[in-house]
Design an enzyme around this catalytic site. Structure first.
Site, short mmCIF file in Angstrom:
data_model
loop_
_atom_site.label_atom_id
_atom_site.label_comp_id
_atom_site.label_asym_id
_atom_site.label_seq_id
_atom_site.Cartn_x
_atom_site.Cartn_y
_atom_site.Cartn_z
N GLN A 111 0.82 -1.22 0.00
CA GLN A 111 0.00 0.00 0.00
C GLN A 111 0.86 1.27 0.00
O GLN A 111 0.48 2.28 -0.61
CB GLN A 111 -0.93 -0.01 1.23
CG GLN A 111 -2.11 0.92 1.11
CD GLN A 111 -3.26 0.32 0.31
OE1 GLN A 111 -3.60 -0.84 0.48
NE2 GLN A 111 -3.86 1.09 -0.58
N LYS A 126 -2.64 -1.14 6.51
CA LYS A 126 -3.64 -2.18 6.25
C LYS A 126 -4.11 -2.71 7.58
O LYS A 126 -3.39 -2.65 8.57
CB LYS A 126 -3.03 -3.33 5.45
CG LYS A 126 -4.06 -4.15 4.71
CD LYS A 126 -4.53 -3.44 3.47
CE LYS A 126 -5.64 -4.15 2.76
NZ LYS A 126 -5.86 -3.56 1.41
N ASP A 166 -11.82 -3.79 1.94
CA ASP A 166 -10.99 -4.74 1.20
C ASP A 166 -11.83 -6.03 1.21
O ASP A 166 -13.06 -5.95 1.32
CB ASP A 166 -9.63 -4.93 1.89
CG ASP A 166 -8.62 -5.66 1.01
OD1 ASP A 166 -8.04 -5.04 0.11
OD2 ASP A 166 -8.42 -6.89 1.19
N THR A 210 -11.93 0.81 -8.22
CA THR A 210 -10.80 -0.11 -8.40
C THR A 210 -10.93 -0.84 -9.73
O THR A 210 -9.97 -0.91 -10.52
CB THR A 210 -10.70 -1.11 -7.24
OG1 THR A 210 -10.80 -0.40 -6.00
CG2 THR A 210 -9.39 -1.88 -7.28
N SER A 382 -10.51 6.94 -2.87
CA SER A 382 -10.65 7.16 -1.43
C SER A 382 -10.05 8.51 -1.05
O SER A 382 -10.62 9.24 -0.22
CB SER A 382 -9.92 6.06 -0.65
OG SER A 382 -10.70 4.90 -0.55
#
Ligand code: NDP
Ligand code: 2IT
Length: 450
Positions: A111, A126, A166, A210, A382
């Protein structure tokens, strides 16, 4: 690999022996940095790599909750706040049975690089829990989310750490998490979570981002390499969750034919082209299994997963989009895809190709769109949600979608330019790692030893 990289990799391995996914992610990045480190030997003195592979903070906590039968269940929650170099920690939450520290760290590490590639001010993190949401009632999901947030709230904030979804965490879970955060803090801090519902601070196009972003990246990569567009190309997509569904939607809008999708039990093949409305009804509305597709289209073919190699990669295709989970596309599958003439792979999931699979694909001149770059549209949107929350303002769907498309084109350019600058041709896997690393290491040097 040069001496400094070899040393850091060796130490990372001996310090994190059991963490195979995390070590896989680190090894992939370090391996591709050789030409950069060769050019910048001063990085060793500054311990740039040692600092990059150690999370700033790892939080592990107990999540007790009560199921519908009145039983008390205890799960383990995580938040790995990996890097705040270029912005508040930012990254999703995963609720899945197999969640462990290694998986959290690999995702947090990836990330950092992904977020750097977006060009937006977001650090890397995460989190999640070893909680399996399958088969749980809405009330069980709510009680779990409330308990999870009852610990997590003290570690996050709109300028501190901003979680999102996620695997296993979508709009429903984000709503429950947000409600609990608001109760505890007694403040309406919209920007503390992203992926919120549109009624209470969510962004247009975050749900689609995404998957759409992956296709924007693929279109750019194909065009650059003389493979035209996605028009009339056959596409197979693993998974049937958030990323897979909206990758399929944008692929269809781009004129491609999507013939297969999957879930963790098996895959469906529909030679007439997948009926995406049926998939959405099965997965988004009914939370059912992909096998139920046969009730809508009797002539489709369903194949159960057996062993490590998903049957979806045995289907002849021009483009394969792994959009389910890590290491879902193995060397054996890569060999079959190459034999069947695949042109390009687009990683919608995080680290879906094993190291051996990626190497094999690149060696056989298959274009590979690496996860860090190709699936960055979700987190980029985001960040756009965060900025709307700060402005207390909403952009339209078209405005957000246009920004997303521009970001994905720019990410592709960064990967391409970095690969070319270091003589790596169209190896965008290395290009993504190098482009992100250069930005992150500059920020690290600028901010002093910390
Ligand atoms: P969802 O929970 O919405 O969907 C996950 C899909 O993958 C489901 O179809 C699921 O099947 C399948 N799947 C999950 N685990 C496995 C497994 N072990 N083997 C085979 N199939 C599996 O998650 P997302 O779509 O959000 O995430 C998919 C991938 O994309 C993940 O790697 C995630 O990290 C990555 N990603 C997600 C982003 C986002 O914005 N959501 C952004 C960038 C990357 P089943 O229902 O049977 O479990
Ligand atoms: O892997 C990812 O980039 C995500 N799950 C999205 C993270 C986010 O903060 O939107």
């Amino acid at each position: 690999m040069n001496k400094y990289l070899t040393k850091v990799l060796k130490n990372t391995k001996s310090n994190n022996i059991e963490e195979k996914e995390y070590l896989q992610a680190v090894e992939e990045v370090l391996t591709s940095l050789t030409p950069v480190i060769d050019k910048h030997p001063e990085m060793e003195k500054l311990a740039i790599l040692e600092r990059m592979v150690e999370p700033e903070r790892t939080i592990i906590f107990r999540v007790p909750w009560v199921n519908d039968r009145g039983e008390i269940i205890v799960n383990r929650g995580y938040r790995v706040q990996f890097s705040s170099l270029i912005g508040p920690y930012k990254g999703g939450l995963r609720f899945a049975e197999n969640v462990n520290l290694s998986i959290m760290k690999f995702l947090g590490f990836e990330q950092i690089f992904k977020n750097a590639l977006t060009g937006l001010p977001i650090g890397g993190a995460k989190g999640g829990a070893d909680f399996n949401p399958k088969g749980k009632s809405d009330m069980e999901i709510m009680r779990f989310c409330q308990s999870f947030m009852t610990e997590l709230y003290r570690h996050i904030g709109a300028d501190v750490d901003v979680p999102a979804g996620d695997i296993g965490v979508g709009a429903r879970e984000i709503g429950f998490l947000f409600g609990q955060y608001k109760r505890i803090r007694n403040t309406y801090e919209g920007g503390v979570l992203t992926g919120k519902g549109l009624e209470y601070g969510g962004s247009q196009a975050r749900k689609e981002a995404t998957g759409y972003g992956l296709i924007y990246f693929m279109r750019e990569m194909l065009k650059e390499n003389g493979k035209n567009s996605l028009k009339n190309k056959t596409v197979t997509i693993s998974g049937s969750g958030n990323v897979a569904i909206y990758a399929a939607e944008k692929a269809l809008m781009s004129g491609a034919k999507v013939v297969a999708m999957s879930d963790s039990n098996g895959c469906i093949y529909d030679k007439n082209g997948i009926d995406l409305d049926a998939i959405k009804e099965i997965k988004e509305v009914k939370r059912g299994r992909i096998k139920d597709y046969l009730k809508y289209h009797k002539d489709a073919i369903y194949t159960e997963h057996k062993g490590q190699n998903s049957p979806i990669w045995e289907i002849k295709t021009d483009i394969a989009l792994p959009c389910a989970t890590q290491n879902e596309l193995t060397l054996d599958s890569a060999k079959i895809l190459v034999k069947n003439g695949v042109l390009a792979i687009g990683e919608g999931a995080n680290m879906p190709c094993t190291k051996e699979a990626t190497e094999y694909l690149l060696k056989h001149n298959v274009l590979v769109a690496p996860a860090k770059a190709a699936n960055a549209g979700g987190v980029a949107t985001s960040a756009i949600e965060m900025s709307q929350n700060s402005m207390r303002y909403y952009l339209t769907f078209e405005e957000v979608d246009k920004k997303l498309e521009n970001i994905m084109v720019n990410i592709f350019r960064s990967c391409k330019d970095a690969a070319e600058k270091y003589g790596l041709d169209n190896n965008y896997v290395a290009g993504a790692n190098i482009a992100a690393f250069i930005k992150l290491s500059s920020a690290m040097i600028a901010q002093g030893i910390h």
